[in-house]
Scaffold this active site. Structure first.
Site, PDB file in Angstrom:
ATOM      1  CE1 TYR A  33       1.160  -0.309   4.392  1.00  0.00           C
ATOM      2  CE2 TYR A  33       0.169   1.867   4.371  1.00  0.00           C
ATOM      3  CZ  TYR A  33       0.966   0.923   4.984  1.00  0.00           C
ATOM      4  OH  TYR A  33       1.582   1.205   6.175  1.00  0.00           O
ATOM      5  CE  LYS A 148       3.293   3.184   3.280  1.00  0.00           C
ATOM      6  NZ  LYS A 148       3.444   3.110   4.721  1.00  0.00           N
ATOM      7  CD  GLU A 181      10.037   1.615  10.260  1.00  0.00           C
ATOM      8  OE1 GLU A 181       9.920   2.600   9.514  1.00  0.00           O
ATOM      9  OE2 GLU A 181       9.927   0.443   9.867  1.00  0.00           O
ATOM     10  CG  LEU A 206       8.533   2.316   4.576  1.00  0.00           C
ATOM     11  CD1 LEU A 206       8.362   1.133   3.624  1.00  0.00           C
ATOM     12  CD2 LEU A 206       7.173   2.930   4.884  1.00  0.00           C
TER      13      LEU A 206
HETATM   14  N1  PDD Z   1       2.935   4.974   7.329  1.00  0.00           N
HETATM   15  N2  PDD Z   1       7.623   3.647   8.738  1.00  0.00           N
HETATM   16  C1  PDD Z   1       6.461   2.957   8.770  1.00  0.00           C
HETATM   17  C2  PDD Z   1       6.436   1.627   9.430  1.00  0.00           C
HETATM   18  C3  PDD Z   1       5.313   3.506   8.182  1.00  0.00           C
HETATM   19  O1  PDD Z   1       4.156   2.802   8.193  1.00  0.00           O
HETATM   20  C4  PDD Z   1       5.376   4.784   7.572  1.00  0.00           C
HETATM   21  C5  PDD Z   1       4.181   5.422   6.920  1.00  0.00           C
HETATM   22  C6  PDD Z   1       6.602   5.465   7.587  1.00  0.00           C
HETATM   23  C7  PDD Z   1       6.769   6.817   6.952  1.00  0.00           C
HETATM   24  O2  PDD Z   1       6.696   6.759   5.558  1.00  0.00           O
HETATM   25  P1  PDD Z   1       6.154   7.991   4.686  1.00  0.00           P
HETATM   26  O3  PDD Z   1       6.966   9.162   5.064  1.00  0.00           O
HETATM   27  O4  PDD Z   1       6.365   7.549   3.295  1.00  0.00           O
HETATM   28  O5  PDD Z   1       4.693   8.168   5.038  1.00  0.00           O
HETATM   29  C8  PDD Z   1       7.700   4.861   8.173  1.00  0.00           C
HETATM   30  C9  PDD Z   1       1.727   5.455   6.701  1.00  0.00           C
HETATM   31  C10 PDD Z   1       1.532   6.915   6.855  1.00  0.00           C
HETATM   32  C11 PDD Z   1       0.557   4.627   7.205  1.00  0.00           C
HETATM   33  O6  PDD Z   1       0.742   3.418   7.294  1.00  0.00           O
HETATM   34  O7  PDD Z   1      -0.517   5.166   7.461  1.00  0.00           O
END
Ligand code: PDD
Length: 286
Positions: A33, A148, A181, A206
């Site tokens: 996703y 992801k 993270e 990620l």
């Molecule tokens: N999550 N690490 C994890 C485990 C994440 O699920 C996310 C983002 C990030 C940050 O990635 P980005 O900057 O591309 O949003 C880091 C999204 C927002 C979610 O699952 O809702």
């Protein structure tokens, strides 16, 4: 105004949007996703999100459900039909529908769902003015969190634990006490000397799109970044701490496991990164 979702080629009322009971996303979390922020009528950093989607799909040998050129059109259409000016657009690709069997099915078409929803930018700004709290939990996820994937159960449990502790995010920490993270965000600290520190994204986290764009924001503001691991103890003693994600941008952390960070208020460097973000991020008209 009824919400509209895109499901496998059709725009349908959200209430009537269904996927098959043998969708492999539902049975095996066999899917990936992306979440893109929508801000002031723009989809933020869409090319980077599509690049990461391509990587996730490639790693799992899932085909693109539509061409790479068509997906932005669908995303924009979902944003438009839901009248989202500020909020997010969510997309999910699974390996598709097949009779339950662990190995990849032959000839199955990947399934695509796109939704969008509104968010209140004033509420987000208010949150950033007071900051949020994190707790730490032991890393218990698989080794491929660089993908992801929709397999997010450890993240769900960690964030629920955070909520029950009065916090808004949980940090996964490895056996050596090094922060990996958050459940849905990347983790950062700012040292006493004003240097930004975040873990390298080659392995174990990620590679956040917001994280990548914040490197450019930091350069614009003349801030130095060190890509290295940091411990929970170092974070607790840091000048500032924040998280980044598409839904939070740079969000100040004011407490870790109940201990205040610095004076317990959001740091000024974090807020300047947050406020410079949209000048730097790529904005595709929605
Ligand atoms: N999550 N690490 C994890 C485990 C994440 O699920 C996310 C983002 C990030 C940050 O990635 P980005 O900057 O591309 O949003 C880091 C999204 C927002 C979610 O699952 O809702």
């Amino acid at each position: 105004m009824p919400r509209i979702a895109y499901v496998n080629g059709r725009y349908v009322a959200h209430a009537d949007a269904f996927v098959h009971i043998e969708d492999r996303g539902y049975q095996f979390a066999d899917g990936v996703y992306e979440v893109c922020e929508v801000a002031r009528g723009f989809i933020v950093d869409m090319p980077r999100h599509l690049g990461r989607l391509n990587r996730s799909l490639t790693e799992l040998s899932i085909d693109w459900p539509v061409t790479r050129g068509v997906l932005p059109i669908i995303m924009r259409e979902v944003v438009r039909r839901n009248h989202v000016t500020d909020g997010l657009v969510y997309l999910q690709v699974t390996r598709g529908v097949a009779s339950r069997d662990f190995v990849f099915p032959a000839g199955t078409k990947p399934a695509l769902v796109v939704t969008a929803r509104k968010a209140d930018p004033a509420a987000a700004e208010k949150k950033a003015e007071s900051g949020i709290k994190v707790i730490t939990v032991l890393e218990n996820r698989w080794d491929r969190v660089d993908i992801k994937s929709v397999g997010l159960l450890p993240n769900v449990l960690a964030k629920q634990k955070a909520k029950e502790a009065g916090a808004q995010e949980a940090w996964f920490v490895d056996a050596e006490g090094i922060v990996k993270e958050g459940g849905s965000s990347n983790a950062w600290i700012i040292t006493r000397d004003g240097v930004l520190v975040t873990r390298p994204a080659e392995h174990g986290i990620l590679r956040g799109i917001t994280r990548t764009t914040l490197f450019e924001v930091a350069a614009k503001l003349g801030l130095k970044i060190e890509e290295r691991g940091f411990s929970v103890a170092e974070a607790k003693a840091a000048r500032e701490v924040f998280i980044s994600s598409a839904t939070t941008i740079a969000m100040p952390i004011v407490a870790i496991d109940g201990a205040p960070v610095a004076n317990g208020h959001p740091g000024s460097i974090t807020l300047s990164l947050r406020h410079a973000f949209f000048d730097v991020a790529e904005k595709s008209p929605a």
